[in-house]
Design a protein around this motif. Structure first.
Motif, short mmCIF file in Angstrom:
data_model
loop_
_atom_site.label_atom_id
_atom_site.label_comp_id
_atom_site.label_asym_id
_atom_site.label_seq_id
_atom_site.Cartn_x
_atom_site.Cartn_y
_atom_site.Cartn_z
N ILE A 141 -5.97 4.62 -5.90
CA ILE A 141 -7.88 3.93 -5.31
C ILE A 141 -8.40 5.18 -4.13
CG2 ILE A 141 -8.97 2.43 -4.04
CD1 ILE A 141 -7.16 0.48 -5.13
N SER A 142 -9.15 5.70 -3.90
CA SER A 142 -10.30 6.79 -3.80
C SER A 142 -11.51 6.33 -2.28
CB SER A 142 -9.78 7.66 -3.32
OG SER A 142 -10.81 7.90 -4.29
N LEU A 143 -11.43 6.30 -1.49
CA LEU A 143 -12.55 6.29 0.00
C LEU A 143 -13.41 7.07 0.07
CD1 LEU A 143 -11.20 2.47 0.97
CD2 LEU A 143 -12.74 2.47 -0.59
N GLY A 144 -14.50 7.62 0.35
CA GLY A 144 -15.30 8.08 0.83
C GLY A 144 -15.56 8.44 2.36
N GLY A 145 -15.85 9.30 2.89
CA GLY A 145 -16.63 9.99 4.38
C GLY A 145 -17.02 8.35 4.55
N ASN A 146 -17.30 8.12 6.30
CA ASN A 146 -18.14 7.00 6.65
C ASN A 146 -19.36 7.96 6.66
OD1 ASN A 146 -18.03 4.62 8.40
ND2 ASN A 146 -18.47 6.30 9.45
N VAL A 193 1.05 -1.31 0.38
CA VAL A 193 -0.04 0.01 0.05
C VAL A 193 0.89 1.66 -0.19
CG1 VAL A 193 -2.27 1.71 1.47
CG2 VAL A 193 -2.06 -0.91 1.58
N ILE A 194 0.65 2.20 -0.99
CA ILE A 194 1.34 3.10 -1.52
C ILE A 194 0.89 4.53 -0.91
CG2 ILE A 194 3.18 3.84 -2.87
CD1 ILE A 194 3.34 1.62 -4.26
N ASP A 195 2.02 5.57 -0.30
CA ASP A 195 1.31 7.10 0.18
C ASP A 195 -0.34 6.71 0.11
OD1 ASP A 195 1.71 9.80 0.03
OD2 ASP A 195 0.65 9.93 -2.39
N LEU A 196 -0.10 5.68 1.61
CA LEU A 196 -1.39 6.43 2.66
C LEU A 196 -1.95 7.26 2.68
CD1 LEU A 196 -3.56 4.48 3.44
CD2 LEU A 196 -2.48 3.84 5.48
N TYR A 250 -3.25 7.53 9.29
CA TYR A 250 -4.01 5.77 9.20
C TYR A 250 -3.02 4.11 8.73
CZ TYR A 250 -8.76 6.97 9.25
OH TYR A 250 -10.46 7.25 9.29
N VAL A 251 -2.68 3.37 9.18
CA VAL A 251 -1.14 2.54 8.54
C VAL A 251 -1.90 1.88 8.54
CG1 VAL A 251 0.22 3.75 11.02
CG2 VAL A 251 -1.21 2.21 10.83
N VAL A 252 -1.22 0.76 7.83
CA VAL A 252 -0.90 -0.70 7.35
C VAL A 252 -1.23 -1.57 8.50
CG1 VAL A 252 -0.45 -2.74 5.58
CG2 VAL A 252 -0.99 0.08 5.15
N GLY A 253 -1.81 -2.60 8.80
CA GLY A 253 -1.64 -4.02 9.79
C GLY A 253 -0.06 -4.12 10.08
N ILE A 260 -9.88 8.32 2.30
CA ILE A 260 -9.06 8.22 2.75
C ILE A 260 -8.28 7.91 0.49
CG2 ILE A 260 -7.72 5.38 3.29
CD1 ILE A 260 -10.56 4.97 4.83
N THR A 261 -7.24 8.16 0.66
CA THR A 261 -6.25 8.11 -0.55
C THR A 261 -4.77 6.53 -0.96
OG1 THR A 261 -5.53 9.74 -0.53
CG2 THR A 261 -6.61 9.35 -1.66
N PHE A 262 -5.06 6.00 -1.09
CA PHE A 262 -3.78 5.59 -1.47
C PHE A 262 -3.89 4.26 -2.83
CE2 PHE A 262 -6.82 2.75 -0.20
CZ PHE A 262 -6.75 1.68 -0.77
N ARG A 263 -2.56 3.71 -2.78
CA ARG A 263 -1.85 3.36 -4.32
C ARG A 263 -1.44 1.86 -4.20
NH1 ARG A 263 2.91 4.14 -6.46
NH2 ARG A 263 3.43 6.09 -5.48
N VAL A 264 -1.93 1.31 -5.59
CA VAL A 264 -1.77 -0.43 -5.07
C VAL A 264 -0.06 0.12 -6.56
CG1 VAL A 264 -2.74 -1.35 -3.75
CG2 VAL A 264 -3.14 -0.49 -5.71
N LYS A 265 0.10 -0.99 -6.80
CA LYS A 265 1.41 -1.52 -8.08
C LYS A 265 0.40 -2.95 -8.14
CE LYS A 265 5.34 -0.39 -6.74
NZ LYS A 265 7.13 -1.26 -6.50
N VAL A 266 -1.07 -3.71 -7.54
CA VAL A 266 -1.57 -4.99 -8.68
C VAL A 266 -3.34 -4.41 -8.60
CG1 VAL A 266 0.40 -6.63 -7.96
CG2 VAL A 266 -1.24 -5.50 -6.16
N PRO A 267 -4.02 -5.12 -9.76
CA PRO A 267 -4.89 -5.39 -9.34
C PRO A 267 -5.77 -5.80 -8.09
CG PRO A 267 -4.45 -6.63 -11.05
CD PRO A 267 -3.67 -6.54 -10.63
#
Length: 204
Positions: free
Chosen positions: A158-163, A36-39, A48-51, A97-104
């Motif tokens: 990838i971006s996710l909206g508010g709760n 998970v890149i640039d979270l 926010y962090v990756v477990g 929340i925004t982040f980037r991934v290198k794979v589908p």
């Protein structure tokens, strides 16, 4: 002669398989370590962090609470997950929340059942599907069982909206885990079928 008859019989089967098998593959849950890149998030609490480890029984899934996973479908074991914050339950707006991934990948949202209808950005109309056959349960007193939604994403941003975006009801903050996507499976399966059919024709 027999080869020709065999080819005539087998071709319809290959054609049907080329449509059916990709759909089956698309339903598979593939767990692997996903970078998970640039979270980033617009959290009122903190970063926010990756477990640190893949999802497992006992995993703490929030940065501001000690709630942990006490039961889950075994298919999720080892999944990469993003820890969110309970205090962000009132969050609104795009790109929370925004982040980037290198794979589908497939993004899974663990949402509180009191959410009611999901926010518009997480609705069926935007490609998110409820997955009632899978379970994540935690020791959180009031929201021990989550409603799971998922959606496939290509590699990239990838971006996710508010709760608390409409029409959702105010409920504890969702959290996120990721499994490997199967983008390209249809092409791969079709290529294999084309190769096999080519070999049959060459033996005529």
């Amino acid at each position: 002669m027999y080869i020709k008859r065999f080819a005539c019989l087998i071709l319809p089967c290959f054609i049907l398989a080329s449509f059916y098998f990709p759909e089956v593959l698309a339903q598979d849950i593939i767990v692997e370590d996903i970078e998970v890149i640039d979270l980033k998030s617009r959290s009122v609490v903190g970063k926010y962090v990756v477990g640190e480890e893949g999802l497992e029984l006992g995993s703490v899934y929030l940065i501001d609470r000690d709630y942990f996973v006490k039961d889950m479908s075994e298919e999720f074991e080892g999944a990469t997950f993003i820890m969110t914050a309970m205090e962000d339950e009132r969050s609104k707006g795009a790109d929370f929340i925004t982040f980037r991934v290198k794979v589908p990948i497939v993004v899974w949202l663990a949402t509180d059942k009191r959410w009611g209808n999901p926010p518009k950005w997480a609705s069926d109309g935007n490609g998110w599907k409820e997955q009632p056959d899978y379970l994540v349960q935690t020791n959180e007193e009031d929201t021990d069982i989550f409603v799971l939604l998922n959606k496939e994403f290509s590699a990239g941003d990838i971006s996710l909206g508010g709760n608390n975006d409409a029409p959702a009801n105010l409920a504890p903050m969702y959290w996120v885990f990721l499994t490997r996507g199967v983008e390209g499976a249809a092409v791969e399966a079709t290529d294999k079928l084309t190769t096999t059919w080519g070999k049959l024709k060459s033996n005529r």
